[in-house]
Design a protein around this motif. Structure first.
Motif, PDB file in Angstrom:
ATOM      1  N   HIS A  17       0.855  -1.377  -0.026  1.00 45.73           N
ATOM      2  CA  HIS A  17      -0.067   0.097  -0.010  1.00 45.73           C
ATOM      3  C   HIS A  17       1.063   1.316   0.157  1.00 45.73           C
ATOM      4  O   HIS A  17       0.292   2.468   0.125  1.00 45.73           O
ATOM      5  N   THR A  18       2.261   0.928  -0.316  1.00 45.21           N
ATOM      6  CA  THR A  18       2.928   2.370  -0.255  1.00 45.21           C
ATOM      7  C   THR A  18       3.503   2.548  -1.711  1.00 45.21           C
ATOM      8  O   THR A  18       3.858   1.537  -2.071  1.00 45.21           O
ATOM      9  N   PRO A  19       3.263   3.777  -1.908  1.00 40.71           N
ATOM     10  CA  PRO A  19       3.643   4.011  -3.617  1.00 40.71           C
ATOM     11  C   PRO A  19       5.206   3.776  -3.520  1.00 40.71           C
ATOM     12  O   PRO A  19       6.072   3.813  -2.726  1.00 40.71           O
ATOM     13  N   SER A  20       5.454   3.831  -4.835  1.00 40.86           N
ATOM     14  CA  SER A  20       7.054   3.836  -5.117  1.00 40.86           C
ATOM     15  C   SER A  20       7.787   4.933  -4.640  1.00 40.86           C
ATOM     16  O   SER A  20       7.192   6.251  -4.458  1.00 40.86           O
ATOM     17  N   ASP A  37       4.061   3.116   7.578  1.00 41.39           N
ATOM     18  CA  ASP A  37       4.354   3.193   6.111  1.00 41.39           C
ATOM     19  C   ASP A  37       4.003   4.750   5.728  1.00 41.39           C
ATOM     20  O   ASP A  37       3.511   5.563   6.458  1.00 41.39           O
ATOM     21  N   SER A  38       4.346   5.094   4.503  1.00 44.66           N
ATOM     22  CA  SER A  38       4.137   6.508   3.952  1.00 44.66           C
ATOM     23  C   SER A  38       3.031   6.414   2.921  1.00 44.66           C
ATOM     24  O   SER A  38       3.088   7.121   2.021  1.00 44.66           O
ATOM     25  N   GLY A  39       2.251   5.375   2.862  1.00 42.71           N
ATOM     26  CA  GLY A  39       1.004   5.581   2.063  1.00 42.71           C
ATOM     27  C   GLY A  39       0.026   6.061   2.439  1.00 42.71           C
ATOM     28  O   GLY A  39       0.001   7.175   3.399  1.00 42.71           O
ATOM     29  N   PRO A  40      -1.193   5.912   1.893  1.00 38.44           N
ATOM     30  CA  PRO A  40      -2.498   6.750   1.911  1.00 38.44           C
ATOM     31  C   PRO A  40      -2.950   6.466   3.683  1.00 38.44           C
ATOM     32  O   PRO A  40      -3.957   7.616   3.927  1.00 38.44           O
ATOM     33  N   GLY A  41      -2.536   5.587   4.178  1.00 38.55           N
ATOM     34  CA  GLY A  41      -3.281   5.242   5.563  1.00 38.55           C
ATOM     35  C   GLY A  41      -4.660   4.846   5.439  1.00 38.55           C
ATOM     36  O   GLY A  41      -5.033   4.351   4.395  1.00 38.55           O
ATOM     37  N   ALA A  43      -0.069   4.629   7.665  1.00 33.33           N
ATOM     38  CA  ALA A  43      -0.863   3.787   8.467  1.00 33.33           C
ATOM     39  C   ALA A  43       0.179   3.278   9.600  1.00 33.33           C
ATOM     40  O   ALA A  43       1.515   3.258   9.167  1.00 33.33           O
ATOM     41  N   CYS A  44      -0.153   2.956  10.533  1.00 36.51           N
ATOM     42  CA  CYS A  44       0.946   2.577  11.853  1.00 36.51           C
ATOM     43  C   CYS A  44      -0.076   1.360  12.478  1.00 36.51           C
ATOM     44  O   CYS A  44      -0.891   1.710  13.301  1.00 36.51           O
ATOM     45  N   PHE A  45       0.661   0.570  12.377  1.00 39.38           N
ATOM     46  CA  PHE A  45       0.188  -0.726  13.185  1.00 39.38           C
ATOM     47  C   PHE A  45       1.043  -1.034  14.462  1.00 39.38           C
ATOM     48  O   PHE A  45       2.211  -1.099  14.160  1.00 39.38           O
TER      49      PHE A  45
END
Length: 437
Positions: free
Chosen positions: A348-351, A372-376, A429-431
């Motif tokens: 789910h994290t872009p390039s 991660d630096s994705g959309p969350g 997102a942060c799990f």
């Protein structure tokens, strides 16, 4: 004596207590009523003695009268047949000339009096005795008060005592309820019948039978999923092997597109079967013993397994903690959890994005974070993502929707608390995993 019965426990405490309460408050009622009767008797006796003394030309000092009564509370009058007063003990009350025989009420000044007129049978004289109305009803009021107040106290005390004794008597039932309420969802072990009240033993036995049936049903369900996953993977592997024999370059464009769709569908079905098998295995061995293990090797291996996927997508993958930390966890389960979370974050994290794993010591637990630096994940979906086969609306990445459900099952089995929020470092997102020390 062992109180193994709830009924016996309550009766043994309640019946003696009621006898004690009855005895104590009966003594109080008796003493208060006796005191009032003695006071009234003293006043009437004093009045009778005063009348006799006056008839003899003597008087009695009022200092012998009880302080609760006064001389004017009573009077005695003797009348002849013509209505003339032969004797009057007090001039405080003026009686009418004619009085009917028996009891009656008269009013004189501001006071009401109760008057008894007793006609003589031989002389025709009338013997009249009067008492002020307040004095007449004082005995009744005091008697009612001395009886009703203690009875009210008996009622209140009995209610309080009954509540206390019933609560104490039902303590085995409360303990059983608390035991069942604090059980983990996957704990289907038998509830012991030792030290249980006699009335609860059949209930506990029925619960144990129900737990056995549920455990047997879950075991059949898990075996079915396990067998089904194995059976599905075998023909899928055969189909894919046959497809790979076909020379793709020899196909025309339309056929090549259909061929690629078949390969993609087979891959997705194989992935789903693998996830179903993993899900079935995650629900097994719920009661296995877990001890302390070093987390660093597990973290390093999990990142190494996902390094190729991160490299293919040009996602930076790093571990922000390299010290040895021990926690109570099964290493294989934790590896599967981290594999799901890190793989999910990479997908789910872009390039050119970033995924980090953070290991921190806290006062009462060890905390692991996968960010991660994705959309969350929007807040309204943060609980639903752990449900089986759930996929967020508009999600483009492939997946079976079982990874996070498997992760949550493994976390519960290891006593790990998992939550999902927003990463303060990367914005995605942060799990967060909280492990027992």
């Amino acid at each position: 004596m062992k109180l193994s019965s709830i009924r016996r426990r309550i009766l043994i405490f309640l019946i003696p207590l009621l006898f004690v309460v009855w005895g104590v408050f009966s003594a109080i009622v008796y003493n208060l009523t006796e005191e009032e009767l003695y006071e009234t008797h003293d006043a009437q006796t004093f009045q009778l003695a005063s009348v006799i003394a006056q008839l003899q030309g003597d008087t009695i000092s009022p200092e012998h009268l009880d302080e609760h009564h006064v001389i004017g509370d009573y009077f005695v009058v003797i009348r002849d047949a013509s209505g003339n007063d032969i004797y009057k003990s007090s001039d405080k009350v003026v009686l009418p000339k004619t009085l009917k025989p028996g009891v009656q009420e008269i009013e004189h000044g501001r006071d009401d009096w109760v008057v008894w007129n007793f006609p003589g049978q031989k002389t025709g004289q009338h013997y009249i005795i009067g008492v002020i109305f307040d004095e007449a009803i004082e005995l009744a009021d005091q008697t009612v008060a001395t009886v009703s107040i203690p009875l009210a106290l008996v009622l209140v005390f009995s209610i309080i005592a009954t509540i206390f004794i019933v609560k104490r008597g039902l303590r085995p039932l409360t303990a059983l309820s608390e035991t069942l309420a604090t059980r983990e969802p996957g704990n289907l072990g038998k509830v012991t019948t030792e030290k249980q009240a006699d009335e609860l033993v059949p209930i506990v036995d029925s619960l144990n039978m129900l737990f056995d049936k549920i455990e047997e049903h879950l075991a059949r369900e898990q075996r079915f999923i396990d067998d089904a996953a194995h059976e599905i993977r075998t023909p899928l592997t055969v189909v894919k092997a046959q497809c790979q024999v076909i020379e793709r370059d020899a196909l025309d464009d339309a056929t090549r597109l259909r061929f690629d769709n078949i390969i993609e569908g087979v891959d997705r079905a194989t992935h789903l079967a693998a996830k179903l098998l993993e899900h079935a295995r995650a629900g097994q061995d719920v009661h296995k013993e877990i001890t302390e293990h070093d987390l660093l090797p597990v973290l390093q291996e999990s990142l190494a397994q996902q390094a190729h996927a991160a490299l293919d997508k040009n996602v930076e993958l790093q571990l922000l903690q390299s010290e040895h930390v021990e926690a109570v966890v099964d290493p294989e389960d934790l590896g599967a959890v981290l594999g799901n979370l890190i793989g999910n974050a990479i997908r789910h994290t872009p390039s050119d994005g970033e995924v980090i794993v953070v290991l921190e010591r806290r006062d009462d637990h060890i905390q692991l974070s996968v960010e991660d630096s994705g959309p969350g994940v929007p807040e309204e979906y943060r609980e639903k993502v752990f449900e089986r086969f759930f996929r967020m609306p508009g999600q483009s990445s492939s997946g079976a929707g079982l990874g996070l459900s498997i992760t949550q099952t493994l976390c519960r089995r290891n006593g790990i608390e998992i939550s999902l929020g927003k990463s303060e470092r990367l914005g995605g997102a942060c799990f967060v995993l909280k492990l027992k020390k």
